[in-house]
Design a protein around this motif. Sequence first.
Motif, PDB file in Angstrom:
ATOM      1  N   GLU A  79       0.823  -1.216   0.000  1.00  0.00           N
ATOM      2  CA  GLU A  79       0.000   0.000   0.000  1.00  0.00           C
ATOM      3  C   GLU A  79       0.859   1.269   0.000  1.00  0.00           C
ATOM      4  OE1 GLU A  79      -2.497  -0.807   3.333  1.00  0.00           O
ATOM      5  OE2 GLU A  79      -3.419  -2.474   2.271  1.00  0.00           O
ATOM      6  N   ARG A  80       2.045   1.199   0.536  1.00  0.00           N
ATOM      7  CA  ARG A  80       2.937   2.362   0.546  1.00  0.00           C
ATOM      8  C   ARG A  80       3.673   2.522  -0.781  1.00  0.00           C
ATOM      9  NH1 ARG A  80       6.713   2.407   5.498  1.00  0.00           N
ATOM     10  NH2 ARG A  80       7.110   4.509   4.737  1.00  0.00           N
ATOM     11  N   PHE A  81       3.739   1.442  -1.572  1.00  0.00           N
ATOM     12  CA  PHE A  81       4.414   1.470  -2.875  1.00  0.00           C
ATOM     13  C   PHE A  81       3.467   0.930  -3.942  1.00  0.00           C
ATOM     14  CE2 PHE A  81       7.630   0.997   0.418  1.00  0.00           C
ATOM     15  CZ  PHE A  81       8.471   2.063   0.139  1.00  0.00           C
ATOM     16  N   PRO A  82       2.565   1.767  -4.451  1.00  0.00           N
ATOM     17  CA  PRO A  82       1.572   1.299  -5.432  1.00  0.00           C
ATOM     18  C   PRO A  82       2.183   0.848  -6.757  1.00  0.00           C
ATOM     19  CG  PRO A  82       1.384   3.670  -5.054  1.00  0.00           C
ATOM     20  CD  PRO A  82       2.383   3.155  -4.085  1.00  0.00           C
ATOM     21  N   ALA A  83       3.417   1.234  -7.046  1.00  0.00           N
ATOM     22  CA  ALA A  83       4.076   0.826  -8.291  1.00  0.00           C
ATOM     23  C   ALA A  83       4.257  -0.692  -8.354  1.00  0.00           C
ATOM     24  CB  ALA A  83       5.419   1.521  -8.421  1.00  0.00           C
ATOM     25  N   ILE A  84       4.320  -1.352  -7.192  1.00  0.00           N
ATOM     26  CA  ILE A  84       4.485  -2.812  -7.157  1.00  0.00           C
ATOM     27  C   ILE A  84       3.234  -3.492  -7.716  1.00  0.00           C
ATOM     28  CG2 ILE A  84       4.787  -4.817  -5.628  1.00  0.00           C
ATOM     29  CD1 ILE A  84       6.478  -2.963  -3.822  1.00  0.00           C
ATOM     30  N   ALA A  85       2.068  -2.972  -7.400  1.00  0.00           N
ATOM     31  CA  ALA A  85       0.811  -3.545  -7.884  1.00  0.00           C
ATOM     32  C   ALA A  85       0.667  -3.402  -9.396  1.00  0.00           C
ATOM     33  CB  ALA A  85      -0.366  -2.893  -7.177  1.00  0.00           C
ATOM     34  N   GLU A  86       1.336  -2.424  -9.996  1.00  0.00           N
ATOM     35  CA  GLU A  86       1.246  -2.181 -11.441  1.00  0.00           C
ATOM     36  C   GLU A  86       2.174  -3.079 -12.256  1.00  0.00           C
ATOM     37  OE1 GLU A  86       1.948   1.990 -11.824  1.00  0.00           O
ATOM     38  OE2 GLU A  86       0.276   2.481 -10.480  1.00  0.00           O
ATOM     39  N   LEU A  87       3.069  -3.820 -11.604  1.00  0.00           N
ATOM     40  CA  LEU A  87       3.988  -4.712 -12.329  1.00  0.00           C
ATOM     41  C   LEU A  87       3.229  -5.880 -12.944  1.00  0.00           C
ATOM     42  CD1 LEU A  87       6.924  -4.909  -9.754  1.00  0.00           C
ATOM     43  CD2 LEU A  87       7.000  -3.762 -11.958  1.00  0.00           C
ATOM     44  N   ASP A  88       3.664  -6.344 -14.160  1.00  0.00           N
ATOM     45  CA  ASP A  88       3.022  -7.486 -14.825  1.00  0.00           C
ATOM     46  C   ASP A  88       3.342  -8.791 -14.111  1.00  0.00           C
ATOM     47  OD1 ASP A  88       1.905  -5.832 -16.730  1.00  0.00           O
ATOM     48  OD2 ASP A  88       3.680  -5.947 -18.029  1.00  0.00           O
ATOM     49  N   GLU A  89       4.636  -8.971 -13.786  1.00  0.00           N
ATOM     50  CA  GLU A  89       5.041 -10.131 -12.982  1.00  0.00           C
ATOM     51  C   GLU A  89       6.050  -9.674 -11.937  1.00  0.00           C
ATOM     52  OE1 GLU A  89       8.554 -12.280 -15.513  1.00  0.00           O
ATOM     53  OE2 GLU A  89       6.508 -12.909 -15.979  1.00  0.00           O
ATOM     54  N   ILE A  90       6.011 -10.332 -10.785  1.00  0.00           N
ATOM     55  CA  ILE A  90       6.841  -9.905  -9.666  1.00  0.00           C
ATOM     56  C   ILE A  90       7.970 -10.906  -9.449  1.00  0.00           C
ATOM     57  CG2 ILE A  90       6.877  -9.326  -7.211  1.00  0.00           C
ATOM     58  CD1 ILE A  90       3.873  -8.631  -7.513  1.00  0.00           C
ATOM     59  N   THR A  91       9.194 -10.428  -9.681  1.00  0.00           N
ATOM     60  CA  THR A  91      10.406 -11.194  -9.382  1.00  0.00           C
ATOM     61  C   THR A  91      11.332 -10.280  -8.588  1.00  0.00           C
ATOM     62  OG1 THR A  91      11.521 -10.501 -11.409  1.00  0.00           O
ATOM     63  CG2 THR A  91      10.224 -12.535 -11.536  1.00  0.00           C
ATOM     64  N   MET A  92      12.448 -10.826  -8.140  1.00  0.00           N
ATOM     65  CA  MET A  92      13.400 -10.010  -7.371  1.00  0.00           C
ATOM     66  C   MET A  92      13.940  -8.864  -8.237  1.00  0.00           C
ATOM     67  SD  MET A  92      13.674 -11.078  -4.249  1.00  0.00           S
ATOM     68  CE  MET A  92      15.178 -11.115  -3.328  1.00  0.00           C
ATOM     69  N   GLU A  93      14.142  -9.127  -9.526  1.00  0.00           N
ATOM     70  CA  GLU A  93      14.689  -8.117 -10.439  1.00  0.00           C
ATOM     71  C   GLU A  93      13.676  -6.994 -10.691  1.00  0.00           C
ATOM     72  OE1 GLU A  93      14.894 -11.527 -11.159  1.00  0.00           O
ATOM     73  OE2 GLU A  93      16.941 -11.561 -10.377  1.00  0.00           O
ATOM     74  N   GLU A 117      -3.966 -10.105  -3.650  1.00  0.00           N
ATOM     75  CA  GLU A 117      -4.288 -10.119  -5.077  1.00  0.00           C
ATOM     76  C   GLU A 117      -3.034 -10.278  -5.949  1.00  0.00           C
ATOM     77  OE1 GLU A 117      -6.041  -6.882  -3.495  1.00  0.00           O
ATOM     78  OE2 GLU A 117      -7.046  -8.645  -2.660  1.00  0.00           O
ATOM     79  N   LEU A 118      -1.885  -9.926  -5.393  1.00  0.00           N
ATOM     80  CA  LEU A 118      -0.641 -10.018  -6.154  1.00  0.00           C
ATOM     81  C   LEU A 118      -0.038 -11.422  -6.176  1.00  0.00           C
ATOM     82  CD1 LEU A 118       1.117  -6.753  -4.936  1.00  0.00           C
ATOM     83  CD2 LEU A 118      -0.166  -7.082  -7.041  1.00  0.00           C
ATOM     84  N   ALA A 119      -0.598 -12.344  -5.414  1.00  0.00           N
ATOM     85  CA  ALA A 119      -0.040 -13.695  -5.301  1.00  0.00           C
ATOM     86  C   ALA A 119       0.065 -14.381  -6.668  1.00  0.00           C
ATOM     87  CB  ALA A 119      -0.885 -14.537  -4.350  1.00  0.00           C
ATOM     88  N   ALA A 120      -0.871 -14.135  -7.572  1.00  0.00           N
ATOM     89  CA  ALA A 120      -0.852 -14.761  -8.898  1.00  0.00           C
ATOM     90  C   ALA A 120       0.267 -14.200  -9.774  1.00  0.00           C
ATOM     91  CB  ALA A 120      -2.195 -14.560  -9.580  1.00  0.00           C
ATOM     92  N   LYS A 121       0.683 -12.969  -9.540  1.00  0.00           N
ATOM     93  CA  LYS A 121       1.722 -12.330 -10.348  1.00  0.00           C
ATOM     94  C   LYS A 121       3.134 -12.756  -9.951  1.00  0.00           C
ATOM     95  CE  LYS A 121      -0.635  -7.960 -11.362  1.00  0.00           C
ATOM     96  NZ  LYS A 121      -0.477  -6.497 -11.247  1.00  0.00           N
ATOM     97  N   ILE A 122       3.302 -13.325  -8.761  1.00  0.00           N
ATOM     98  CA  ILE A 122       4.640 -13.667  -8.244  1.00  0.00           C
ATOM     99  C   ILE A 122       5.205 -14.857  -9.013  1.00  0.00           C
ATOM    100  CG2 ILE A 122       5.929 -14.471  -6.224  1.00  0.00           C
ATOM    101  CD1 ILE A 122       3.923 -12.856  -4.536  1.00  0.00           C
ATOM    102  N   LYS A 123       6.384 -14.660  -9.602  1.00  0.00           N
ATOM    103  CA  LYS A 123       7.044 -15.708 -10.390  1.00  0.00           C
ATOM    104  C   LYS A 123       8.375 -16.138  -9.760  1.00  0.00           C
ATOM    105  CE  LYS A 123       3.940 -15.233 -13.639  1.00  0.00           C
ATOM    106  NZ  LYS A 123       2.703 -15.916 -13.361  1.00  0.00           N
ATOM    107  N   ASP A 124       8.617 -15.755  -8.529  1.00  0.00           N
ATOM    108  CA  ASP A 124       9.882 -16.054  -7.849  1.00  0.00           C
ATOM    109  C   ASP A 124       9.562 -16.687  -6.494  1.00  0.00           C
ATOM    110  OD1 ASP A 124      12.459 -16.051  -6.786  1.00  0.00           O
ATOM    111  OD2 ASP A 124      12.970 -14.125  -7.694  1.00  0.00           O
ATOM    112  N   GLU A 125      10.164 -17.865  -6.220  1.00  0.00           N
ATOM    113  CA  GLU A 125       9.880 -18.563  -4.949  1.00  0.00           C
ATOM    114  C   GLU A 125      10.462 -17.841  -3.734  1.00  0.00           C
ATOM    115  OE1 GLU A 125      13.622 -20.246  -6.651  1.00  0.00           O
ATOM    116  OE2 GLU A 125      11.603 -20.125  -7.458  1.00  0.00           O
TER     117      GLU A 125
END
Length: 132
Positions: A79-93, A117-125
């Motif tokens: 919630e403090r960094f809304p740019a994270i929610a706008e990412l297509d897929e979430i990895t460390m990079e 809601e972002l759980a589906a976008k996460i591609k990094d274990e």
Amino acid sequence: MSLHNLTNAPGSTKNRKRVGRGQGSGMGKTATRGNKGQKARTGYKQKRGFEGGQQPIQRRLPKVGFRSKVEKPYVINVERFPAIAELDEITMETLATVHKIKGQHKRVKLIGKAARELAAKIKDERITTSGK
């Protein structure tokens, strides 16, 4: 320099104290142990840290110094960094592009209401979210 006449400097060495060798030695009779008592006896030994029945210092002071070997993840509130929610897929990079991750963190945890809601976008274990 000659290596032959090497001697100790005057007064640099002393003879060791030879106790219990008779009255003429000045260390006879009680052999520097004082008069009677437990410490004067042969075979005397005291427990390490014993303070004569008083609670020893290592038991009076609190325990201190535990450090867990389990490394905690670096926590980011979505919630403090809304740019994270706008990412297509979430990895460390991709996370590193929108949020500066301090230090050498091996794992990241996303928290906040929007994190589920972002759980589906996460591609990094190495990245987890709060909640189920």
